[in-house]
Design a protein around this motif. Structure first.
Motif, PDB file in Angstrom:
ATOM      1  N   TYR A  89       0.968  -1.217   0.007  1.00  0.00           N
ATOM      2  CA  TYR A  89       0.129   0.207   0.020  1.00  0.00           C
ATOM      3  C   TYR A  89       0.688   1.526   0.038  1.00  0.00           C
ATOM      4  O   TYR A  89       0.492   2.099  -0.711  1.00  0.00           O
ATOM      5  CB  TYR A  89      -0.951  -0.093   1.042  1.00  0.00           C
ATOM      6  N   PHE A  90       1.831   1.314   0.645  1.00  0.00           N
ATOM      7  CA  PHE A  90       3.012   2.642   0.840  1.00  0.00           C
ATOM      8  C   PHE A  90       3.434   2.790  -0.417  1.00  0.00           C
ATOM      9  O   PHE A  90       3.735   3.862  -1.030  1.00  0.00           O
ATOM     10  CB  PHE A  90       3.774   2.394   1.970  1.00  0.00           C
ATOM     11  N   SER A  91       4.022   1.384  -1.189  1.00  0.00           N
ATOM     12  CA  SER A  91       4.501   1.877  -2.493  1.00  0.00           C
ATOM     13  C   SER A  91       3.455   2.464  -3.473  1.00  0.00           C
ATOM     14  O   SER A  91       3.984   3.201  -4.239  1.00  0.00           O
ATOM     15  CB  SER A  91       5.077   0.515  -3.038  1.00  0.00           C
ATOM     16  N   SER A  92       2.392   2.097  -3.318  1.00  0.00           N
ATOM     17  CA  SER A  92       1.213   2.705  -4.268  1.00  0.00           C
ATOM     18  C   SER A  92       1.009   4.114  -3.818  1.00  0.00           C
ATOM     19  O   SER A  92       0.749   5.027  -4.823  1.00  0.00           O
ATOM     20  CB  SER A  92      -0.180   2.007  -4.237  1.00  0.00           C
ATOM     21  N   THR A  93       0.888   4.482  -2.660  1.00  0.00           N
ATOM     22  CA  THR A  93       0.755   5.879  -2.203  1.00  0.00           C
ATOM     23  C   THR A  93       1.722   6.579  -2.481  1.00  0.00           C
ATOM     24  O   THR A  93       1.643   7.799  -2.900  1.00  0.00           O
ATOM     25  CB  THR A  93       0.543   5.803  -0.676  1.00  0.00           C
ATOM     26  N   ALA A  94       3.110   6.057  -2.466  1.00  0.00           N
ATOM     27  CA  ALA A  94       4.291   7.023  -2.905  1.00  0.00           C
ATOM     28  C   ALA A  94       4.413   7.241  -4.315  1.00  0.00           C
ATOM     29  O   ALA A  94       4.558   8.129  -4.823  1.00  0.00           O
ATOM     30  CB  ALA A  94       5.595   5.932  -2.658  1.00  0.00           C
ATOM     31  N   GLU A 102       1.350  15.464 -12.427  1.00  0.00           N
ATOM     32  CA  GLU A 102       1.280  15.074 -13.754  1.00  0.00           C
ATOM     33  C   GLU A 102      -0.233  14.667 -14.390  1.00  0.00           C
ATOM     34  O   GLU A 102      -0.472  14.474 -15.294  1.00  0.00           O
ATOM     35  CB  GLU A 102       2.182  13.705 -14.028  1.00  0.00           C
ATOM     36  N   GLY A 103      -1.185  14.769 -13.363  1.00  0.00           N
ATOM     37  CA  GLY A 103      -2.534  14.659 -13.614  1.00  0.00           C
ATOM     38  C   GLY A 103      -3.053  12.997 -14.041  1.00  0.00           C
ATOM     39  O   GLY A 103      -3.829  12.929 -14.670  1.00  0.00           O
ATOM     40  N   GLN A 104      -2.063  11.866 -13.688  1.00  0.00           N
ATOM     41  CA  GLN A 104      -2.384  10.721 -14.078  1.00  0.00           C
ATOM     42  C   GLN A 104      -3.129   9.937 -13.139  1.00  0.00           C
ATOM     43  O   GLN A 104      -3.007   9.895 -11.908  1.00  0.00           O
ATOM     44  CB  GLN A 104      -1.095   9.885 -14.093  1.00  0.00           C
ATOM     45  N   LEU A 105      -4.302   9.400 -13.285  1.00  0.00           N
ATOM     46  CA  LEU A 105      -5.380   9.035 -12.377  1.00  0.00           C
ATOM     47  C   LEU A 105      -5.274   7.392 -12.231  1.00  0.00           C
ATOM     48  O   LEU A 105      -5.818   6.783 -11.465  1.00  0.00           O
ATOM     49  CB  LEU A 105      -6.680   9.233 -13.158  1.00  0.00           C
ATOM     50  N   TRP A 106      -4.248   6.577 -13.212  1.00  0.00           N
ATOM     51  CA  TRP A 106      -4.220   5.248 -12.906  1.00  0.00           C
ATOM     52  C   TRP A 106      -3.571   4.880 -11.646  1.00  0.00           C
ATOM     53  O   TRP A 106      -3.640   3.717 -10.973  1.00  0.00           O
ATOM     54  CB  TRP A 106      -3.416   4.625 -14.013  1.00  0.00           C
ATOM     55  N   GLN A 107      -2.719   5.724 -10.822  1.00  0.00           N
ATOM     56  CA  GLN A 107      -2.094   5.373  -9.571  1.00  0.00           C
ATOM     57  C   GLN A 107      -3.050   5.210  -8.452  1.00  0.00           C
ATOM     58  O   GLN A 107      -2.899   4.225  -7.789  1.00  0.00           O
ATOM     59  CB  GLN A 107      -0.863   6.417  -9.444  1.00  0.00           C
ATOM     60  N   PRO A 108      -4.025   6.544  -8.340  1.00  0.00           N
ATOM     61  CA  PRO A 108      -4.950   6.138  -7.400  1.00  0.00           C
ATOM     62  C   PRO A 108      -6.019   5.017  -7.552  1.00  0.00           C
ATOM     63  O   PRO A 108      -6.405   4.444  -6.833  1.00  0.00           O
ATOM     64  CB  PRO A 108      -5.521   7.534  -7.014  1.00  0.00           C
TER      65      PRO A 108
END
Length: 196
Positions: A89-94, A102-108
């Motif tokens: 979870y922290f790697s995804s949060t980082a 950058e406005g990329q929505l795929w990370q969240p």
């Protein structure tokens, strides 16, 4: 290729001899080969995409621990679960905060999918670690999505909408708890019986 060959041999011996140690060595060599591949790619450095580097070992550790939980000490299982879940979870949060502008929505979205999968795994497997961490990082993913929406349109109203929706949701949830207090108390007692 050499690391993958070693992983295959150790995995085969671990499967034939039913050895947890040899299976762990096989998983380690597989992850080292994956990291060697990532290191050879110029656009997949650890600083730029920590999720690609840390998510596979965390998920592999979770799968390994769950398949071998009867052979491992219970304290080791609980500690490994929490460490692996939090690393995932922290790697995804980082990744969300590194790419915040950058406005990329795929990370969240990926964090939200992982969090909801964690909640579902917690309910299905009756494991509190999955349920608690999944629920907490679902909120983090939603905040990340609102943040990205606010950055993309340059307006503050997504925060207002999120705050109002959260408040209404909490009021409805508290009303449900109050109306169905015996069922909620019984569910909480069942929750205490789940694995840590």
């Amino acid at each position: 290729l050499l690391l993958l060959t070693a992983a295959s041999l150790y995995g085969l011996h671990g499967w034939m001899w039913q050895s947890v140690r040899l299976r762990a060595i096989s998983a380690g060599f597989t992850l080292l080969s994956f990291w060697a591949f990532l290191h050879s790619q110029p656009n997949l450095r650890f600083v730029e995409h920590p999720q690609f580097w840390l998510l596979p070992p965390a998920l592999t550790t979770l799968v390994f621990v769950e398949f071998n939980r009867r052979r491992l000490d219970s304290n080791v299982v609980v500690a490994a679960r929490y460490v692996a879940i939090l690393i995932a979870y922290f790697s995804s949060t980082a990744e969300i905060f590194l790419k915040a502008f950058e406005g990329q929505l795929w990370q969240p979205l990926l964090l939200l999918i992982l969090s909801l999968a964690g909640v579902a795994a917690g309910i299905f497997l009756h494991v509190r670690a999955f349920l608690y961490c999944g629920a907490a990082f679902t909120l983090v993913a939603l905040v990340g999505m609102v943040w990205h929406a606010q950055q993309a349109i340059g307006q503050v109203w997504p925060w207002w909408a999120f705050g109002i929706a959260t408040g209404v949701g909490l009021i409805v949830l508290l009303g449900y708890f109050e109306k169905n207090r015996p069922q909620v108390v019984a569910y909480l007692e069942q929750l205490k019986q789940w694995e840590k």
